[in-house]
Design an enzyme around this catalytic site. Structure first.
Site, PDB file in Angstrom:
ATOM      1  N   ILE A 108       0.825  -1.202   0.000  1.00 41.67           N
ATOM      2  CA  ILE A 108       0.000   0.000   0.000  1.00 41.67           C
ATOM      3  C   ILE A 108       0.860   1.254   0.000  1.00 41.67           C
ATOM      4  O   ILE A 108       0.565   2.234  -0.685  1.00 41.67           O
ATOM      5  CB  ILE A 108      -0.943   0.004   1.219  1.00 41.67           C
ATOM      6  CG1 ILE A 108      -1.936  -1.164   1.126  1.00 41.67           C
ATOM      7  CG2 ILE A 108      -1.704   1.324   1.323  1.00 41.67           C
ATOM      8  CD1 ILE A 108      -2.724  -1.383   2.398  1.00 41.67           C
ATOM      9  N   ASN A 120       2.228   4.626   7.472  1.00 50.61           N
ATOM     10  CA  ASN A 120       1.689   3.451   6.807  1.00 50.61           C
ATOM     11  C   ASN A 120       2.320   2.138   7.258  1.00 50.61           C
ATOM     12  O   ASN A 120       1.651   1.128   7.390  1.00 50.61           O
ATOM     13  CB  ASN A 120       1.875   3.604   5.291  1.00 50.61           C
ATOM     14  CG  ASN A 120       1.692   2.294   4.547  1.00 50.61           C
ATOM     15  OD1 ASN A 120       0.578   1.840   4.335  1.00 50.61           O
ATOM     16  ND2 ASN A 120       2.812   1.677   4.156  1.00 50.61           N
ATOM     17  N   TYR A 122      -2.803  -7.539  16.780  1.00 48.91           N
ATOM     18  CA  TYR A 122      -2.890  -6.660  15.610  1.00 48.91           C
ATOM     19  C   TYR A 122      -4.043  -5.668  15.777  1.00 48.91           C
ATOM     20  O   TYR A 122      -3.893  -4.465  15.560  1.00 48.91           O
ATOM     21  CB  TYR A 122      -3.093  -7.508  14.359  1.00 48.91           C
ATOM     22  CG  TYR A 122      -3.245  -6.729  13.079  1.00 48.91           C
ATOM     23  CD1 TYR A 122      -2.138  -6.203  12.427  1.00 48.91           C
ATOM     24  CD2 TYR A 122      -4.503  -6.544  12.505  1.00 48.91           C
ATOM     25  CE1 TYR A 122      -2.268  -5.499  11.241  1.00 48.91           C
ATOM     26  CE2 TYR A 122      -4.642  -5.844  11.320  1.00 48.91           C
ATOM     27  CZ  TYR A 122      -3.528  -5.333  10.690  1.00 48.91           C
ATOM     28  OH  TYR A 122      -3.674  -4.629   9.508  1.00 48.91           O
ATOM     29  N   LYS A 176      -4.158  -1.458  15.845  1.00 47.52           N
ATOM     30  CA  LYS A 176      -4.935  -0.690  14.870  1.00 47.52           C
ATOM     31  C   LYS A 176      -6.000   0.163  15.555  1.00 47.52           C
ATOM     32  O   LYS A 176      -6.355   1.241  15.057  1.00 47.52           O
ATOM     33  CB  LYS A 176      -5.574  -1.636  13.843  1.00 47.52           C
ATOM     34  CG  LYS A 176      -4.548  -2.336  12.951  1.00 47.52           C
ATOM     35  CD  LYS A 176      -3.663  -1.324  12.231  1.00 47.52           C
ATOM     36  CE  LYS A 176      -2.625  -1.970  11.361  1.00 47.52           C
ATOM     37  NZ  LYS A 176      -1.796  -0.982  10.629  1.00 47.52           N
ATOM     38  N   VAL A 186      -6.225  -6.306   1.129  1.00 51.57           N
ATOM     39  CA  VAL A 186      -5.297  -5.936   0.070  1.00 51.57           C
ATOM     40  C   VAL A 186      -4.263  -7.037  -0.118  1.00 51.57           C
ATOM     41  O   VAL A 186      -3.776  -7.632   0.859  1.00 51.57           O
ATOM     42  CB  VAL A 186      -4.583  -4.606   0.402  1.00 51.57           C
ATOM     43  CG1 VAL A 186      -3.719  -4.157  -0.765  1.00 51.57           C
ATOM     44  CG2 VAL A 186      -5.621  -3.533   0.733  1.00 51.57           C
TER      45      VAL A 186
END
Length: 402
Positions: free
Chosen positions: A103, A181, A263, A267, A299
């Site tokens: 990304i 990112n 995770y 986030k 993605v």
């Protein structure tokens, strides 16, 4: 061998965002609302409500598909933004962490295509960076490739993060875009050399150090009449954070709660940080410095093709192969980040693809939880870096983050 990246584009049709035209239901007109109060209008009311419910349900379904999957699904979103809608960035300076692949590369490619004057890529692998730079040179020209500046930095090394930020500040008189990112994907629990959960240390705390030290330059840029935009890469998987998350201590975040929860917690921190920043910075004297969080969707990246196999050797194949045909490519995954880095006019938002504001989980809207997160972040970073940073100053000692 330098990594080669294939550029694909997501073509989306502009669709109007749903508008609320009545206080009772956003899909019922004022005339129908008035009629609903009349005895003879019960049939009209029932029909209108039914149609409104169906329309709302279908639009929410369309948004969900657009937010998470690629190809034709991206056209179903109630709000649309395409990478080609990115404005001209001539004269602007940007920073993208993890901008050499996945990304991050999709974001970097787009910013360079739209004429950003200088773009810092912060990553750990020079070979991957050189591969990305070769693609930029081949597809956008050597002039655009020459605008890329690589900074070797592991975001779990907070002292190095500070050094990189100081070099960027020293070499520039402005900074318009910061894309936080880079991150650790769904993997097993692991501690950094500081003794801190690697998910939180990289995905959240490293970016806080970077942002905090770059903030004075971004504020200066904003004070000169520019809008400065910061984008944090989050995920809808923030809903998987442990329900008892309090951000009360280092022991709490170092507890192994499983790959998905580790995770998800990191986030969740990305959204909380964005909303905290909006309260403490944007609304507290710096209205042109904006921070938002994004969800990229499913993605096709190294995280979803390779890293997922580390914690789930068998189950990870579903992510690697099972949904690969409907995953977004790296450019489709970059869409909400590019929107937040170049176009958005708000701060403290959680933006899902293509550019749809969502509320997020109840925990992601908890200001008290955000305050505890940022207090804990400051305390941990200061304590862990104090030992050998006394003469230079701890990474957080000279920066006001709250």
């Amino acid at each position: 061998m330098a990594q080669r990246l294939v550029a694909r584009r997501a073509n989306a049709t502009l669709l109007p965002a749903p508008r609320c035209t009545a206080s009772v239901n956003p899909f019922i007109s004022p005339a129908v609302v008035f009629a609903c109060h009349q005895p003879q209008a019960r049939t009209i009311k029932s029909t209108a409500v039914s149609k409104g419910v169906v329309a709302y349900t279908m639009q929410k379904l369309g948004d969900t598909l657009a937010e998470n999957f690629g190809g034709a699904f991206t056209k179903l979103g109630s709000r649309q933004f395409k990478l080609d809608d990115c404005p001209d960035l001539t004269g602007k300076v940007g920073v993208v962490t993890g901008g050499s692949q996945g990304i991050g590369f999709g974001v970097a490619y787009t910013l360079l295509k739209h004429n950003i004057s200088k773009l810092y890529i912060i990553s750990v692998n020079k070979e991957v960076f050189e591969g990305a730079k070769a693609v930029i040179s081949d597809e956008l020209g050597q002039d655009k490739a020459a605008r890329m500046v690589w900074m070797n930095c592991d975001l779990s090394d907070w002292r190095r993060v500070k050094e990189v930020a100081e070099m960027i500040k020293r070499d520039n008189n402005r900074l318009d875009i910061l894309v936080n990112n880079s991150g650790r994907g769904i993997m097993s629990a692991e501690l950094t050399s500081y003794g801190v959960d690697r998910h939180m240390a990289v995905n959240h705390m490293g970016h806080v150090v970077l942002t905090s030290h770059l903030l004075p330059l971004m504020q200066k840029t904003a004070e000169e009449g520019n809008i400065v935009r910061i984008s944090n890469q989050s995920s809808n998987l923030h809903t998987g954070a442990p329900k008892d998350t309090k951000f009360a201590s280092l022991d709490e975040i170092n507890q192994d709660v499983g790959p998905n929860a580790q995770y998800g917690r990191s986030k969740l921190a990305g959204i909380l940080y964005s909303r905290y920043f909006n309260r403490k910075v944007t609304q507290n004297g710096h209205p042109n410095v904006l921070m938002n969080a994004t969800h990229p969707g499913f993605v096709s990246t190294k995280q979803s093709r390779e890293d997922i196999l580390e914690p789930y050797p068998l189950g990870g194949y579903v992510m690697k192969y099972g949904i690969e045909p409907i995953k977004k490519d790296q450019f489709e995954g970059a869409v909400p980040t590019v929107f937040c880095a170049t176009k958005i006019k708000d701060s403290g938002q959680y933006i899902c693809p293509p550019c749809i504001p969502e509320e997020g989980s109840p925990m992601s809207q908890d200001d008290e939880l955000a305050d505890r997160l940022m207090e804990l972040t400051r305390n941990i970073i200061t304590e862990k870096t104090r030992m050998d940073s006394v003469e230079r100053g701890c990474p957080m000692d000279d920066v006001v983050v709250h």
